[in-house]
Design an enzyme around this catalytic site. Structure first.
Site, PDB file in Angstrom:
ATOM      1  N   GLU B  59       0.820  -1.213   0.000  1.00  0.00           N
ATOM      2  CA  GLU B  59       0.000   0.000   0.000  1.00  0.00           C
ATOM      3  C   GLU B  59       0.855   1.265   0.000  1.00  0.00           C
ATOM      4  O   GLU B  59       0.462   2.282  -0.572  1.00  0.00           O
ATOM      5  CB  GLU B  59      -0.962   0.007   1.201  1.00  0.00           C
ATOM      6  CG  GLU B  59      -2.148  -0.936   1.061  1.00  0.00           C
ATOM      7  CD  GLU B  59      -1.814  -2.399   1.318  1.00  0.00           C
ATOM      8  OE1 GLU B  59      -0.676  -2.687   1.755  1.00  0.00           O
ATOM      9  OE2 GLU B  59      -2.678  -3.262   1.085  1.00  0.00           O
ATOM     10  N   PHE B  82      -9.330  -2.993   1.458  1.00  0.00           N
ATOM     11  CA  PHE B  82     -10.221  -2.536   2.526  1.00  0.00           C
ATOM     12  C   PHE B  82      -9.647  -1.223   3.030  1.00  0.00           C
ATOM     13  O   PHE B  82      -8.422  -1.054   3.069  1.00  0.00           O
ATOM     14  CB  PHE B  82     -10.267  -3.546   3.688  1.00  0.00           C
ATOM     15  CG  PHE B  82     -11.085  -4.782   3.387  1.00  0.00           C
ATOM     16  CD1 PHE B  82     -12.390  -4.898   3.857  1.00  0.00           C
ATOM     17  CD2 PHE B  82     -10.548  -5.811   2.637  1.00  0.00           C
ATOM     18  CE1 PHE B  82     -13.141  -6.036   3.572  1.00  0.00           C
ATOM     19  CE2 PHE B  82     -11.301  -6.951   2.348  1.00  0.00           C
ATOM     20  CZ  PHE B  82     -12.601  -7.069   2.825  1.00  0.00           C
ATOM     21  N   ASP B  84      -9.214  -0.257   5.875  1.00  0.00           N
ATOM     22  CA  ASP B  84      -8.321  -0.531   7.006  1.00  0.00           C
ATOM     23  C   ASP B  84      -6.852  -0.642   6.565  1.00  0.00           C
ATOM     24  O   ASP B  84      -5.944  -0.269   7.298  1.00  0.00           O
ATOM     25  CB  ASP B  84      -8.744  -1.835   7.686  1.00  0.00           C
ATOM     26  CG  ASP B  84     -10.246  -1.886   7.944  1.00  0.00           C
ATOM     27  OD1 ASP B  84     -10.637  -1.998   9.098  1.00  0.00           O
ATOM     28  OD2 ASP B  84     -11.030  -1.764   6.965  1.00  0.00           O
ATOM     29  N   HIS B 126     -11.515  -5.097   9.141  1.00  0.00           N
ATOM     30  CA  HIS B 126     -12.184  -5.004   7.833  1.00  0.00           C
ATOM     31  C   HIS B 126     -13.456  -4.174   7.975  1.00  0.00           C
ATOM     32  O   HIS B 126     -14.419  -4.402   7.264  1.00  0.00           O
ATOM     33  CB  HIS B 126     -12.544  -6.394   7.304  1.00  0.00           C
ATOM     34  CG  HIS B 126     -11.375  -7.240   6.937  1.00  0.00           C
ATOM     35  ND1 HIS B 126     -10.541  -7.815   7.866  1.00  0.00           N
ATOM     36  CD2 HIS B 126     -10.881  -7.605   5.729  1.00  0.00           C
ATOM     37  CE1 HIS B 126      -9.600  -8.511   7.245  1.00  0.00           C
ATOM     38  NE2 HIS B 126      -9.775  -8.403   5.947  1.00  0.00           N
TER      39      HIS B 126
END
Ligand SMILES: Cc1ncc(C[n+]2csc(CCOP(=O)(O)OP(=O)(O)O)c2C)c(N)n1
Ligand SMILES: [Mg+2]
Lengths: 325, 322
Positions: B59, B82, B84, B126
């Site tokens: 990410e 997600f 998160d 999640h």
């Protein structure tokens, strides 16, 4: 073998970077600079070799803390550094960011943020975009230190470059310390270049204080990347010849390192190489040193005369988009 | 007329944006031939060869890459699998993307799609609503669409905007929320919508909580209470004009959100009411958020963790009784 002309050109860049940063340090010591000063003393050969291996207008160069020489080699105006250190409105960051956090992203030179490792994936994105646009990608080069190899961003960025098969050239300036931390507290691998195997990319090493070797090795790595060889990792050991910043006296540096081969000053080595190559004699170098002194004086004087940003005229807009309240 | 749901609207927005602008491309995990964890990109890989790229689980690098691509004139849309997991890219988003225009003058038109919010059984990692975290940082615009039409139009606007946009799309709405058409009311993205007109109290909320608030308002209408519901749509910047306009009509505020209670969007809304709308208020402004614990897995626990129509109704009754 490196051509004598390139050796001379790179040496000239190194010396300009050294003198320019000495001048910036002098202004800092006189209280003229807010914040810190971070110099590339000891890294000029490696950095200049990288900058001179790239083509402005074609390639991308994301310099890091100690890349004043590479910046100049890539075509940065010598006044950009002083302007940014002095927070001038005329500098590329217009007082909004300072010191080494400067660049001209739309001209292939992204402006580093402090967070180490982060520029790797930015360069990847620039290369990927160019490839998607069907343009010539050029080579995307960036550098970071031994300490920055411990970041997640370094790992993610290099791995992503490998997965996307991007022409990324990553130079690791292993100057033996990250601030005060020796490499033994940073990694335990025998040689950082072994990481290249792990990423499935090509690895190279060269002594970071040997200009001729740096030009050879980086020149080859850049050519390999340009030729479709994918990401290239270059690891270059040498010793940082300054504190982390000019506030730091580097008392913690092992004297044995200073006296050993890693501690030799790249500027001295380069000078010997230039003279031996026949590209210039003592007299020519003396003239050159005078010209460099003039460039440094002009660049800093220009920056010092330039206007400061006006807090009352500042728009305080973090967004390009304007939206009503 | 066939029905279209919230995730279809997102997919159509991505499709139409890519069809209109060759600079738009998608980058994320499992979004290629697989079509994405929620199928938001289903079929796009085939329709737009080379522009829907599967990426490694990185990410940080995905987010840095987006900035680099934007510098070179592209309009990347990053799918976080997600919301998160966007924390792993937080550094690049808040420090690199968000500061870029201010520092360099070069805009960074990137969109981060964050599948957000709780669903039964999703648990602590999640389920998060992260709009407040991103809204805190200068240089980011944060969208929280609550309707099918907004999912479409606001994603099109997000991609067209020259700044980084955090697009919080609510997972609970993905398939549950269906409408006959994606045609909306043409409200610009920076305007909140009065989703239900009332006169006794205002609920200011966003995303999935808009629907809980509407349910609570329905229930209270049986007792004669007319509750106004304001759907913020955009969490940053906030539309103070619409918030204060509603308070001028009702005099009572319940700021409602699914996110954790400390700080956040509801706190900002109450702050606007208290500092700019004090004389409009007939009662102290109230907040209702999730509980201040990680989001629990077991569905009954989860339902008790987040605000629901029932807890909203109770909060509104207290507010109305003041
Ligand atoms: C992610 C992150 N953590 C900490 C710092 C603070 N910091 C700035 S430079 C530096 C040392 C870097 O060492 P190295 O990567 O070896 O580069 P060098 O300074 O030796 O050139 C540190 C710890 C930072 N900039 N970024
Ligand atoms: Mg170091």
């Amino acid at each position: 073998m490196t051509s004598p002309d390139l050796l001379l050109k790179a040496y000239c860049t190194m010396l300009l970077a050294r003198r320019l940063e000495e001048k910036i340090t002098a202004i800092y010591r006189a209280g003229g600079i807010a914040g810190g000063v971070y110099v590339g003393r000891g890294q000029e050969a490696l950095s200049a070799a990288l900058g001179h291996s790239l083509r402005r207008g074609v390639d991308i160069f994301a310099p890091l803390i100690r890349d004043q020489a590479g910046r100049l080699a890539f075509g940065e105006d010598p006044a950009e550094g002083p302007r940014t250190y002095l927070g001038r409105a005329t500098g590329p960051m217009r007082g909004r960011d300072g010191n080494v956090h400067r660049g001209r992203p739309s001209e292939g030179m992204p402006a580093m943020i402090s967070h180490l490792g982060t520029m790797t994936s930015v360069v990847c994105g620039m290369l990927l975009a160019r490839r998607m646009q069907g343009r010539e990608t050029g080579v995307g080069a960036t550098s970071l230190g031994d300490g920055a190899t411990s970041t997640g961003a370094f790992h993610e960025g290099l791995n992503l470059a490998a997965v996307e098969k991007l022409p990324l050239v990553m130079v690791v300036a292993n100057n033996q310390y990250a601030y005060s931390t020796p490499t033994s507290r940073q990694f335990v691998c025998a040689d950082l270049v072994d990481k290249a195997v792990g990423y499935g990319i090509q690895g190279h090493t060269c002594p970071g204080n040997d200009l001729s070797e740096c030009l050879n090795t980086i020149g080859k790595a850049v050519a390999d990347a340009r030729g479709g060889g994918g990401p290239q990792l270059i690891v270059a050991p040498f010793l940082r010849l300054s504190g982390h910043g000019e506030h730091d006296d580097a008392f913690y540096v092992d004297p044995a390192l200073r006296e050993g081969p890693l501690g030799r000053d790249c500027v001295d080595i380069a000078r010997e190489q230039v003279l031996a190559s026949g590209a210039a004699d003592e007299e020519t170098l003396a003239t050159m040193a005078g010209e460099i002194a003039d460039i440094v004086a002009t660049a800093t004087a220009t920056a010092q005369k330039d206007p400061l940003p006006d807090p009352y005229a500042e728009t305080w807009q973090a967004l390009k988009t304007s939206c009503p309240a | 007329m066939s029905e279209i749901n919230y995730i279809d609207a997102i997919r159509k927005a991505l499709h139409d944006a890519m069809a209109d602008d060759p600079g738009v491309f998608l980058y994320g995990q499992d979004i290629g031939a697989f079509g994405g964890a929620f199928k938001a990109t289903k079929g796009l890989y085939e329709t737009f060869p080379g522009r829907v790229l599967d990426c490694p689980i990185s990410e940080d690098a995905m987010s840095g890459l987006a900035l680099g691509a934007a510098i070179e004139g592209m309009r990347p849309v990053i799918e976080m699998q997600f919301a998160d997991f966007s924390t792993v890219g937080l550094n690049q988003i808040i420090n690199n993307c968000a500061t870029h225009f201010y520092r360099t003058g070069i805009p960074a038109p990137v969109v981060f799609r964050l599948p957000s919010g709780g669903t039964p059984g999703s648990g602590p990692f999640h389920s998060q609503s992260m709009e407040a975290l991103y809204a805190h940082y200068p240089g980011l615009i944060v969208f929280t669409p609550a309707t099918v039409a907004d999912a479409y139009s606001m994603l099109r606007e997000a991609i067209a905007i020259d700044d980084p946009v955090i697009f919080c799309e609510h997972k609970l709405l993905y398939r549950w929320l269906k409408e006959d058409s994606i045609r909306g009311d043409g409200l610009p993205w920076h305007r909140a919508r009065v989703a239900r007109v009332g006169k006794h109290a205002t609920v200011v909320t966003h995303a999935a909580m808009v629907h809980e608030a509407l349910r609570a308002a329905d229930q209270l209408s049986e007792d004669g209470w007319e509750i106004e519901v304001v759907d913020l749509r955009c969490a940053k910047p906030l539309d103070r004009t619409t918030i204060l306009g509603s308070l001028a009509r009702t005099g009572r505020l319940l700021a409602l959100g699914e996110a954790f209670p400390f700080g956040g969007v509801t706190a900002e809304v109450v702050s606007i009411a208290a500092t700019e709308g004090f004389e409009l208020l007939d009662a102290p402004p109230q907040r209702l958020n999730s509980r201040d614990t990680p989001i629990p897995y077991q569905p009954d626990l989860w339902r008790a963790h987040r605000p629901t129509a029932e807890s909203i109704q109770a909060a509104l009754r207290r507010l109305l009784a003041f």
